[in-house]
Design an enzyme around this catalytic site. Structure first.
Site, mmCIF file in Angstrom:
data_model
loop_
_atom_site.group_PDB
_atom_site.id
_atom_site.type_symbol
_atom_site.label_atom_id
_atom_site.label_comp_id
_atom_site.label_asym_id
_atom_site.label_seq_id
_atom_site.Cartn_x
_atom_site.Cartn_y
_atom_site.Cartn_z
ATOM 1 N N SER A 143 0.826 -1.203 0.000
ATOM 2 C CA SER A 143 0.000 0.000 0.000
ATOM 3 C C SER A 143 0.867 1.263 0.000
ATOM 4 O O SER A 143 1.723 1.433 -0.856
ATOM 5 C CB SER A 143 -0.972 -0.028 1.183
ATOM 6 O OG SER A 143 -1.928 0.996 1.090
ATOM 7 N N LYS A 169 -11.174 -1.476 -0.999
ATOM 8 C CA LYS A 169 -11.122 -0.019 -1.112
ATOM 9 C C LYS A 169 -10.829 0.393 -2.559
ATOM 10 O O LYS A 169 -10.003 -0.219 -3.220
ATOM 11 C CB LYS A 169 -10.046 0.535 -0.181
ATOM 12 C CG LYS A 169 -10.347 0.328 1.291
ATOM 13 C CD LYS A 169 -9.196 0.774 2.177
ATOM 14 C CE LYS A 169 -8.037 -0.195 2.121
ATOM 15 N NZ LYS A 169 -7.024 0.074 3.175
ATOM 16 N N GLU A 177 -13.199 4.190 5.830
ATOM 17 C CA GLU A 177 -12.350 4.299 7.011
ATOM 18 C C GLU A 177 -11.540 5.581 6.970
ATOM 19 O O GLU A 177 -11.261 6.127 5.900
ATOM 20 C CB GLU A 177 -11.454 3.073 7.181
ATOM 21 C CG GLU A 177 -10.829 2.528 5.938
ATOM 22 C CD GLU A 177 -10.057 1.233 6.188
ATOM 23 O OE1 GLU A 177 -10.307 0.544 7.188
ATOM 24 O OE2 GLU A 177 -9.181 0.938 5.371
ATOM 25 N N ASP A 183 -5.834 2.043 -3.579
ATOM 26 C CA ASP A 183 -6.992 1.748 -2.746
ATOM 27 C C ASP A 183 -7.311 2.917 -1.812
ATOM 28 O O ASP A 183 -8.280 2.850 -1.055
ATOM 29 C CB ASP A 183 -6.819 0.440 -1.969
ATOM 30 C CG ASP A 183 -5.761 0.494 -0.867
ATOM 31 O OD1 ASP A 183 -4.959 1.457 -0.857
ATOM 32 O OD2 ASP A 183 -5.722 -0.437 -0.041
#
Length: 523
Positions: free
Chosen positions: A131, A392, A373, A291
């Site tokens: 990520s 996501k 989130e 994401d």
């Protein structure tokens, strides 16, 4: 860090399965680590992939396995390792048609499209990405046939089996030669399939007709090809301001702590785009696997919590095909502004622990309209109320900002200001602190009885819990609430950090009182 040293460490260093820091460990987003400290090496990837093969076989998953990777330096060799094990086990594998990079939401979307096709053979996926983590890190996560991050049953089994394989010296791992494995993998048009279908989830004609001038910074990540295809397919007035895909991410400004981190929710990491924001009506950033989303307008980088509230209010008012019983998902450390917006819309809130995996079932079954989130990750249903991505999707969240401006005439920041006039203007803060494994375990074990106070700055504590209200799952820490705010303390699932969150609806002084009380629990 030099790339050559990192890649050599990936191939040559052997992790010690007896050392906790060198074992396979699935946090909130799969297994992450770096080859330089023996936490993300070839043996890890071989063991994890073999464990995934065995898990899917045990679950009767016999369709194609979609594999994506991002632009981190370790992702390319990790992809080779994964393909070798998949080919050695005879698994049908689908990779990017151009041999390029594949964002997380495109893998999720591809899995869902395949499984809704009714062939009878269920597909799943692996995404090789850490990520937004620093350049030296690597990561891998497993997405199940519902398209989203695997639940704890799956990740717990995979983690355990992978560590047994490591301890056994990889006895039981089947492989195929690299060249054969790459040749055997089926090429798949992830970008074309995803971009062609975007009109199902976002009003692309409205964005195109608006003529909005849009800037995009993929931050060196896998979304580059996607944004270029979107601009071409829909004729958008869109400029990609940075096309570099340097695995050292040398173009990135340091984050708040001096580290290079491709965090599109950080004003420090987004400095390059913020410096040129006045050239555009809207500008967007994504992290390396796309994401996450970063929304920039005339007011600067939008606070992720603020933007989630805007998205929810706008979507509920502008998706007439969505059923009124659809719930709105948020993590318990996201802003309580969302609670107030959802209540004001007459909808039901679904509050869960940190981790997008808690939204997967609801999005997949069509009982959740939206899941988001505070770390700038979210997804939502198509206009028809069907699943789009159960992981996501930073791309559709960016495009939604353009739809909002095109159809309301309001910048996202202006839209948020209208919400504060109705619901109040909270102040929110998250602080991260280094933590040892022992400290993280201690925080995970906190209970309501460990909270030694009954009020904060004169405001009585009215809630203290270690389980999420929406699904009763453990939050891995503690959340304390009062009438005017809340704080939460939890260890990071992906880094050696403890995270402290606080929010106040009565100003900065009360927020700092919240944070001060939260820090007492970390000592």
């Amino acid at each position: 860090m030099t790339i050559s040293k990192l890649l050599t460490a990936y191939k040559e260093r052997i992790p010690n399965p007896e050392a906790p820091a060198e074992r396979v460990s699935f946090g909130t987003s799969g297994h992450r680590g770096t080859a330089l400290n023996n936490s993300f090496n070839e043996q890890h990837l071989m063991a994890i992939t073999q464990a995934v093969v065995e898990w899917r076989a045990g679950q009767g998953i016999n369709g194609p396995l979609y594999v994506g990777k991002d632009t981190h330096a370790l992702s390319a060799p990790a992809m080779d390792t994964v393909l070798q094990v998949l080919a050695g086990n005879g698994v049908c594998t689908r990779i990017d048609a151009e041999g390029g990079f594949t964002p997380t939401p495109l893998v999720s979307h591809a899995i869902l499209v395949h499984n809704l096709g009714g062939s009878g053979e269920l597909a799943d996926g692996l995404i090789i990405t850490p990520s937004h983590n620093p350049p030296e890190d690597g990561g891998i996560k497993y997405n199940t046939p519902d398209g989203g991050p695997a639940n704890t049953d799956a990740t717990g089994w995979i983690e355990s089996r992978a560590n047994k394989l490591l301890a056994a010296g990889l006895v039981g791992v089947k492989t195929s030669p690299r060249r054969m494995a790459i040749n055997d993998a089926e090429r798949w048009d992830y970008v074309g399939q995803y971009v062609q279908a975007l009109g199902d989830v976002v009003d692309m004609p409205a964005i195109a007709a608006s003529g909005l001038k849009i800037g995009v910074d993929p931050m060196g990540g896998s979304a580059l090809a996607v944004w270029e295809a979107i601009a071409f397919q829909y004729g958008l007035n869109l400029e990609v301001v940075n096309r570099s895909q340097d695995p050292e991410f040398a173009f990135m400004p340091p984050d708040h702590d001096g580290k290079i981190r491709m965090d599109c929710s950080s004003t420090a990491a987004m400095a390059n785009l913020l410096n040129i924001k006045d050239r555009f009506d809207l500008a967007f950033g994504n992290d390396p696997d796309a994401d996450r989303h970063g929304i920039v307008d005339a007011a600067g980088l939008m606070n992720p919590n603020h933007y989630l509230a805007v998205c929810i209010d706008y979507l509920i008012r502008n998706r007439p095909q969505w059923k009124p019983e659809l719930k709105i998902g948020k993590t318990l450390v996201s802003s309580s502004m969302i609670d107030r917006v959802v209540d004001g819309l007459g909808r039901e809130l679904y509050e869960v622990p940190v981790g997008f995996k808690w939204f997967v079932e609801g999005l997949h079954q069509g009982t959740l309209a939206f899941g988001g989130e505070e770390s700038a990750g979210a997804s939502f249903l198509t206009m028809a109320g069907t699943p789009w991505s159960t992981d996501k999707d930073g791309i559709i969240l960016c495009l939604l900002a353009a739809e909002i401006l095109a159809k309301t005439g309001k910048l996202p920041s202006q839209y948020y200001q209208t919400l504060t006039e109705t619901y109040g203007a909270p102040v929110y803060q998250r602080k991260d602190f280094p933590a040892t494994s022992e400290q993280k375990q201690k925080l995970k074990a906190l209970t309501a009885n460990d909270v030694p106070f009954t009020e904060i700055a004169g405001d009585p504590v009215n809630g203290c819990f270690t389980e999420a209200p929406g699904n009763g799952a453990a939050i891995g820490g503690v959340k304390v609430t009062t009438a005017n705010g809340w704080f939460a303390v939890r260890p990071s699932g992906t880094e050696d950090l403890v995270k402290v969150y606080g929010e106040s609806f009565v100003g900065e002084a009360f927020l700092q009182a919240m944070i001060k009380h939260a820090l007492r629990l970390t000592a």
